[in-house]
Write an enzyme that holds these catalytic residues in place. Structure first.
Site, mmCIF file in Angstrom:
data_model
loop_
_atom_site.group_PDB
_atom_site.id
_atom_site.type_symbol
_atom_site.label_atom_id
_atom_site.label_comp_id
_atom_site.label_asym_id
_atom_site.label_seq_id
_atom_site.Cartn_x
_atom_site.Cartn_y
_atom_site.Cartn_z
ATOM 1 N N ASP A 188 64.380 10.084 29.148
ATOM 2 C CA ASP A 188 64.588 11.539 29.651
ATOM 3 C C ASP A 188 63.185 12.456 29.929
ATOM 4 O O ASP A 188 63.566 13.701 30.117
ATOM 5 C CB ASP A 188 65.580 12.079 28.707
ATOM 6 C CG ASP A 188 66.924 11.388 28.946
ATOM 7 O OD1 ASP A 188 66.999 10.798 29.840
ATOM 8 O OD2 ASP A 188 67.754 11.387 28.342
ATOM 9 N N SER B 199 70.176 0.047 29.122
ATOM 10 C CA SER B 199 70.903 1.452 29.130
ATOM 11 C C SER B 199 71.938 1.578 27.738
ATOM 12 O O SER B 199 72.659 0.764 27.550
ATOM 13 C CB SER B 199 71.861 1.261 30.519
ATOM 14 O OG SER B 199 72.971 2.240 30.255
ATOM 15 N N GLN C 190 73.951 3.757 27.430
ATOM 16 C CA GLN C 190 75.392 4.117 27.845
ATOM 17 C C GLN C 190 76.303 3.169 27.980
ATOM 18 O O GLN C 190 77.347 2.809 27.320
ATOM 19 C CB GLN C 190 75.455 4.962 29.000
ATOM 20 C CG GLN C 190 74.780 6.218 28.738
ATOM 21 C CD GLN C 190 74.378 7.077 29.916
ATOM 22 O OE1 GLN C 190 74.737 6.647 31.150
ATOM 23 N NE2 GLN C 190 73.933 8.474 29.922
ATOM 24 N N LYS D 12 71.667 15.624 21.832
ATOM 25 C CA LYS D 12 73.075 15.637 22.730
ATOM 26 C C LYS D 12 73.792 14.263 22.702
ATOM 27 O O LYS D 12 74.808 14.022 22.683
ATOM 28 C CB LYS D 12 72.444 15.653 24.280
ATOM 29 C CG LYS D 12 73.407 15.592 25.436
ATOM 30 C CD LYS D 12 73.388 16.231 26.432
ATOM 31 C CE LYS D 12 72.106 15.650 27.293
ATOM 32 N NZ LYS D 12 72.630 14.702 28.248
ATOM 33 N N ARG E 278 66.819 19.016 33.585
ATOM 34 C CA ARG E 278 65.597 18.583 33.394
ATOM 35 C C ARG E 278 64.463 19.039 34.425
ATOM 36 O O ARG E 278 63.474 19.378 34.234
ATOM 37 C CB ARG E 278 65.555 17.298 32.885
ATOM 38 C CG ARG E 278 66.346 16.872 31.590
ATOM 39 C CD ARG E 278 66.045 15.700 31.135
ATOM 40 N NE ARG E 278 66.999 15.129 30.081
ATOM 41 C CZ ARG E 278 67.199 15.762 28.948
ATOM 42 N NH1 ARG E 278 66.700 16.811 28.341
ATOM 43 N NH2 ARG E 278 68.394 15.491 28.072
HETATM 44 C C1 S3P Z 1 72.060 8.500 26.818
HETATM 45 C C2 S3P Z 1 71.105 7.312 27.289
HETATM 46 C C3 S3P Z 1 70.064 7.387 28.344
HETATM 47 C C4 S3P Z 1 69.870 8.730 28.599
HETATM 48 C C5 S3P Z 1 70.792 9.683 28.487
HETATM 49 C C6 S3P Z 1 71.399 9.739 27.309
HETATM 50 C C7 S3P Z 1 72.802 8.083 25.713
HETATM 51 O O1 S3P Z 1 70.862 6.811 29.453
HETATM 52 O O2 S3P Z 1 69.121 8.785 29.670
HETATM 53 O O3 S3P Z 1 70.269 11.130 28.841
HETATM 54 O O4 S3P Z 1 73.404 9.305 24.811
HETATM 55 O O5 S3P Z 1 73.353 7.024 25.495
HETATM 56 P P1 S3P Z 1 70.773 5.264 29.427
HETATM 57 O O6 S3P Z 1 72.235 4.671 29.390
HETATM 58 O O7 S3P Z 1 69.871 4.938 30.850
HETATM 59 O O8 S3P Z 1 69.947 4.562 28.375
#
Ligand code: S3P
Length: 444
Positions: free
Chosen positions: A323, A170, A172, A25, A401
């Site tokens: 996750d 994070s 993201q 994903k 999940r």
């Molecule tokens: C993701 C980062 C994770 C994860 C999410 C997907 C990504 O979150 O939990 O399902 O693709 O960058 P974080 O921003 O907390 O690392």
């Protein structure tokens, strides 16, 4: 309509011994976003065709980018760093995807009109302040001071490079800043607590963007130089370890099974689940490991194992398993001894409050579990656990999940389960039920 599934039988010996799960994903969303900023034609095979990826595709198409899809094959015609088209009153709805929404903030950073970014009920509850704060430093403008969706964004054509310390770990947040850095005139320097590093790998190995990454104590120091256009590229998306994890735990906790899960991305920033389960005694084997454009790919071989032991988990492993904690709690609940997990506040900031939900599901199964200080939990495992009662799992904000972990508990530990929101697994893993049934699960 809110459909539910009923599970009244444990899974028997698997009919199949080898499976492939859907594409990753994180990589699929990054492919769609970044290919639209490239200059030229990009293709991907094994793209995840889930709802999170579809809402990303819909938004990028609304920004004037042509995307062709044939099953899991995808072609994107990138228009360069300044090629997205912004119309007046544009609304981008990222539905359930925190990754797509947060990264979209910097994708639209050069819009001359306000772009409204919104999402579904779960996403509208999640904190966006964590990305807004650094993105404001780049010069991106936000209409109001709120930190929850909907959020309106516009910005100057040219952003200012920033220096920023990211203390949440994070991916993201980090990736939103890295995308903003592409349009910033100069060198952006990020000091980030470790998190999945797919964006860094893509920048370096796929786009050949000037990027430097080095370790400094507990942090990754990432330096990105803007503004550099990059060319179209071709990409093969490997299988998602987060999706594979449901089948790893299904195999581990069922009786006398073994399963080969092929073509999985085993990037070390994602393989916490393997390390943790192996410490607990699982003996998952990594086979046919190879490298692909900076990522690592392998087949995983897992066998049933009733002799699992508790773990006192070092929080250093949290981010690489972020996750997978619902599954890890489930394994801890049938392992010998008392398991301890700490520093898990981030879990309550996901699609639902997963730390609270983990505790709730375990308590429902009559497992002794207690919240401890520093957002931790202690789980008293019961290796002889056999469920006989009826269980209903509902009102979990359609968190994919939670749905999937409940099905694994039902199929391995027994009891009569009714699990609501039976289509929410399509957020991340549309083939989930089909693969479960191919192994003999009989879920309608
Ligand atoms: C993701 C980062 C994770 C994860 C999410 C997907 C990504 O979150 O939990 O399902 O693709 O960058 P974080 O921003 O907390 O690392």
């Amino acid at each position: 309509m809110n459909k539910s599934v009923l599970i009244n039988n444990q899974i028997n010996n698997f009919k199949k011994k080898s499976i492939k799960v859907d594409g990753d994903k994180s990589l699929s969303i990054r492919f769609i976003l970044l290919s639209s900023l490239s200059k030229g034609r990009c293709t991907a095979s094994n793209l995840l065709r889930s709802e999170d990826v579809q809402s990303t595709i819909n938004s990028i198409q609304k920004l004037g980018i042509k995307i062709k899809l044939r099953n899991d094959h995808c072609e994107v015609n990138g228009k360069g760093l300044y090629g997205l088209k912004f119309k007046k009153n544009l609304v981008l709805n990222l539905e359930n995807s925190g990754t797509a929404a947060r990264l979209m903030f910097s994708m639209v950073s050069n819009s001359n009109y306000w772009v409204k970014i919104t999402g579904d009920k779960s996403l509208r509850k999640r904190d966006m302040g964590r990305v807004i704060k650094p993105l404001k430093l780049f010069g991106i403008r936000f209409k109001k001071n709120n930190t929850k969706l909907p959020i309106w964004i516009k910005g100057p054509k040219l952003l200012k490079p920033i220096k920023y310390t990211e203390n949440l770990g994070s991916a993201q947040c980090k990736s939103a800043m890295m995308i903003a850095a592409l349009r910033a005139n100069g060198k952006t320097e990020l000091k980030c607590l470790p998190s999945r590093n797919h964006t860094e790998i893509m920048f370096k190995n796929v786009f050949k963007i000037p990027i430097k990454v080095k370790k400094e104590k507990d942090y990754d120091i990432i330096k990105v130089r803007g503004i550099n256009e990059f060319k179209g590229f071709n990409y093969k998306i490997p299988g998602d370890i987060s999706s594979a994890s449901f089948f790893i735990v299904l195999t581990l906790l069922s009786k006398k099974n073994s399963l080969l899960i092929r073509n999985i991305n085993i990037n070390p920033s994602r393989t916490g689940i393997l390390k943790i389960l192996n410490i607990m005694g699982a003996q998952i084997r990594i086979l046919k490991k190879k490298y692909y454009k900076g990522e690592q790919i392998a087949d995983l071989l897992v066998k049933s194992n009733k002799n699992l032991k508790a773990i006192n988990l070092s929080p250093k492993l949290n981010s690489s398993a972020i996750d997978e904690f619902l599954l890890i709690f489930l394994v801890a609940s049938v392992s010998k001894g008392v398991s301890t997990f700490r520093n898990l506040s981030e879990l309550n900031k996901k699609e639902s409050k997963r730390l609270n939900w983990g505790i709730k599901i375990l308590k429902m199964m009559n497992i002794k579990v207690r919240k401890i200080k520093n957002d931790g939990i202690k789980i008293w495992g019961n290796p002889n656990l056999k469920l006989k009662k009826s269980f209903i799992v509902k009102n979990f904000l359609r968190d994919h999940r939670i749905f999937m972990v409940s099905t694994i508990a039902a199929l391995t530990l027994g009891g009569n389960w009714k699990i609501h929101d039976a289509d929410c697994f399509k957020t991340s893993f549309p083939k989930y039920l089909r693969i479960l049934n191919s192994l003999g699960a009989k879920i309608r």
